[in-house]
Scaffold this active site. Sequence first.
Site, mmCIF file in Angstrom:
data_model
loop_
_atom_site.group_PDB
_atom_site.id
_atom_site.type_symbol
_atom_site.label_atom_id
_atom_site.label_comp_id
_atom_site.label_asym_id
_atom_site.label_seq_id
_atom_site.Cartn_x
_atom_site.Cartn_y
_atom_site.Cartn_z
ATOM 1 N N SER A 114 0.817 -1.217 0.000
ATOM 2 C CA SER A 114 0.000 0.000 0.000
ATOM 3 C C SER A 114 0.854 1.272 0.000
ATOM 4 C CB SER A 114 -0.945 -0.041 1.192
ATOM 5 O OG SER A 114 -1.855 1.010 1.106
ATOM 6 N N HIS A 115 0.711 2.075 1.032
ATOM 7 C CA HIS A 115 1.375 3.382 1.091
ATOM 8 C C HIS A 115 2.758 3.301 1.728
ATOM 9 C CE1 HIS A 115 -1.002 2.317 4.507
ATOM 10 N NE2 HIS A 115 -0.128 2.969 5.244
ATOM 11 N N ASP A 279 -2.316 6.608 -3.383
ATOM 12 C CA ASP A 279 -1.185 5.955 -2.713
ATOM 13 C C ASP A 279 -0.534 4.879 -3.591
ATOM 14 O OD1 ASP A 279 -3.155 3.995 -2.580
ATOM 15 O OD2 ASP A 279 -2.420 3.228 -0.661
ATOM 16 N N ASP A 281 -0.726 1.649 -4.035
ATOM 17 C CA ASP A 281 -1.530 0.681 -4.797
ATOM 18 C C ASP A 281 -2.852 1.262 -5.282
ATOM 19 O OD1 ASP A 281 -2.462 0.830 -2.173
ATOM 20 O OD2 ASP A 281 -3.270 -1.198 -2.239
ATOM 21 N N ASP A 283 -5.510 2.700 -3.782
ATOM 22 C CA ASP A 283 -6.817 2.651 -3.125
ATOM 23 C C ASP A 283 -7.088 3.855 -2.222
ATOM 24 O OD1 ASP A 283 -5.019 1.820 -1.226
ATOM 25 O OD2 ASP A 283 -6.058 -0.051 -0.719
ATOM 26 N N ARG A 284 -6.031 4.590 -1.845
ATOM 27 C CA ARG A 284 -6.254 5.775 -1.014
ATOM 28 C C ARG A 284 -6.321 7.045 -1.865
ATOM 29 N NH1 ARG A 284 -2.790 5.475 4.559
ATOM 30 N NH2 ARG A 284 -3.644 3.469 5.204
ATOM 31 N N LYS A 378 -11.430 0.043 -1.350
ATOM 32 C CA LYS A 378 -11.497 1.491 -1.467
ATOM 33 C C LYS A 378 -10.826 1.875 -2.775
ATOM 34 C CE LYS A 378 -7.608 2.011 1.738
ATOM 35 N NZ LYS A 378 -7.546 0.976 2.759
HETATM 36 C C1 G1P Z 1 -4.412 1.547 8.127
HETATM 37 C C2 G1P Z 1 -5.622 2.454 8.253
HETATM 38 C C3 G1P Z 1 -6.868 1.697 7.882
HETATM 39 C C4 G1P Z 1 -6.726 1.098 6.495
HETATM 40 C C5 G1P Z 1 -5.450 0.275 6.409
HETATM 41 C C6 G1P Z 1 -5.181 -0.215 4.988
HETATM 42 O O1 G1P Z 1 -4.529 0.465 9.010
HETATM 43 O O2 G1P Z 1 -5.724 2.991 9.553
HETATM 44 O O3 G1P Z 1 -7.976 2.548 7.951
HETATM 45 O O4 G1P Z 1 -7.826 0.290 6.175
HETATM 46 O O5 G1P Z 1 -4.336 1.060 6.809
HETATM 47 O O6 G1P Z 1 -5.023 0.846 4.082
HETATM 48 P P1 G1P Z 1 -3.791 0.421 10.452
HETATM 49 O O7 G1P Z 1 -2.330 0.628 10.199
HETATM 50 O O8 G1P Z 1 -4.358 1.576 11.237
HETATM 51 O O9 G1P Z 1 -4.155 -0.909 11.031
HETATM 52 ZN ZN ZN Z 2 -3.283 1.378 -0.375
#
Ligand code: G1P
Ligand code: ZN
Length: 545
Positions: A114-115, A279, A281, A283-284, A378
């Site tokens: 992800s990010h 982000d 991948d 989705d954000r 998302k």
């Molecule tokens: C974090 C975000 C959550 C999101 C997830 C994946 O998870 O807080 O809302 O769904 O990344 O993108 P966390 O690190 O808080 O468990």
């Molecule tokens: Zn992501």
Amino acid sequence: MTDIQTVNTTPFPDQEPGTSGLRKKVRVFQQPHYLENFVQALFDTLEDCTGQTLVLGGDGRYYNDIAIQTILKMAAAAGFSRVLVGQNGLLSTPAASAVIRRHQAFGGIILSASHNPGGPEGDFGIKYNISNGGPAPGKVTDAVFERSKSIDKYHIGAGEDVALERLGETRHGAMTIEIVDPVQDYAELMAELFDFSRIRALLTSGRFTMCFDAMHAITGPYAHTIFEDQLQAAAGTVINGQPLPDFGGGHPDPNLAHAKELVALLSQDSGPDFGAAADGDGDRNMVLGRGVFVSPSDSIAILTANAHLVPGYRAGLAGVARSMPTSQAVDRVAEQLGIPCYETPTGWKFFGNLLDADMATLCGEESFGTGSNHIREKDGLWAVLFWLNILAVRGISVAEIVHEHWANYGRNYYSRHDYEALDIDVANGIIAHLRDSLNQLRDRSFGDLQISHADDFSYTDPVDGSVSQHQGIRIGFSDSSRIVFRLSGTGTEGATLRIYLEKYESDATKLHLDTQGALADLISIAKRLCEVEQRSGREAPTVIT
Ligand code: G1P
Ligand code: ZN
């Protein structure tokens, strides 16, 4: 890949998927058998993969290319008859969800952290999505973890790596590999949901400019095709549009701290009217207007209030859902629309059942996640297109839309304070301490602020009755302010404490205060209650969003 080899292995103790799949440092994944063990544990858990279709792709980060080849060979050994792979191994998370659904696949494997930063010293990840296109539910990921603890062999097809550059089908023994355009299915879906001709008219009107920051991650190709080619935004609208294995050394998280270039552009008087970023991948999303940041919690509320202006949602919304720490701004809109609003634990997987059962249409998380029933993830670009559709119909600025929303519904001041890379025992100690103090907290007051409830959030899924406990410490005040504490389930270094702060304001003269100032009392109460400073020695959070 006709020959299948069976390789002996020994379990790794740490293959427990977190909020969003298994996420580790690249060098952890590079250990011999590490990826293979996890993939075999997954295939064993799924049981009969024979004759099924699998979708496969990732965000292009470092190790994506190597992992894809291993998984293809293991998919052949597991008996899959068809694998749909994104060209060059690329698929954004939302596009993977769209491809799984469009092609009625058995499931999909998405390679992404992800990010989180990428590169040899960065992070890698793997997640599994089920046939509805959404993240595997807890009972599947728990079973994969269990299986990973006793795995003693894996099966892998022998043979050459597969070239992933050219679109089309090739056969490898009994398995067909189809290399698909990663953008096409997704872009078609977007054109079905949004009024592309109206958005095109706005973007070519000469009175509206936008900038989209792909942060050198997966959304570059999607954004070039959709914004610049199909919607005819000016060339150069997409910045940092080329995906790079290390994201250009950046941190591909679209927020005020990490999307600095975009934020600087939008804060200039001569800057674009609209700015957005996605982000690693895809989705954000983050949405900005000139001189204004739209908090993700406000964004889902504003999309809900304006959904009737968008073709795909004109027929009305069945309901909305938000993760527990997300602000209650959308609850107010849902109340006015007379539709239900569900509060779920953090993580997109909890929305899946509500979307499948048509109980919710739009969903949102404070962590820059927004989406709908069009897929089961998302979706960053979807949120950007939703905003563009609203802007095209309304003909007013982002700031005007946000301010109008606050005037109509009041404002939920909101911020998240993260303390990253804490010692794990210290972080667990903070949560344990809060849990122990819950009973004494109820009915306690701090100046004018009186605590009205305090609990450790437990969620019962209204569709399948499954219960998820310990999802965060919630402290609510009688004026509907809230403080929430939880530990991140996605980090790869130590532990991250997240403190979520929310204060509701309906006084028209107090709608335009500085967020941190408006939340100052709550911030100091939160720090006192969790004793973060005494326990960790940290005086301030690492990141504030
Ligand atoms: C974090 C975000 C959550 C999101 C997830 C994946 O998870 O807080 O809302 O769904 O990344 O993108 P966390 O690190 O808080 O468990
Ligand atoms: Zn992501």
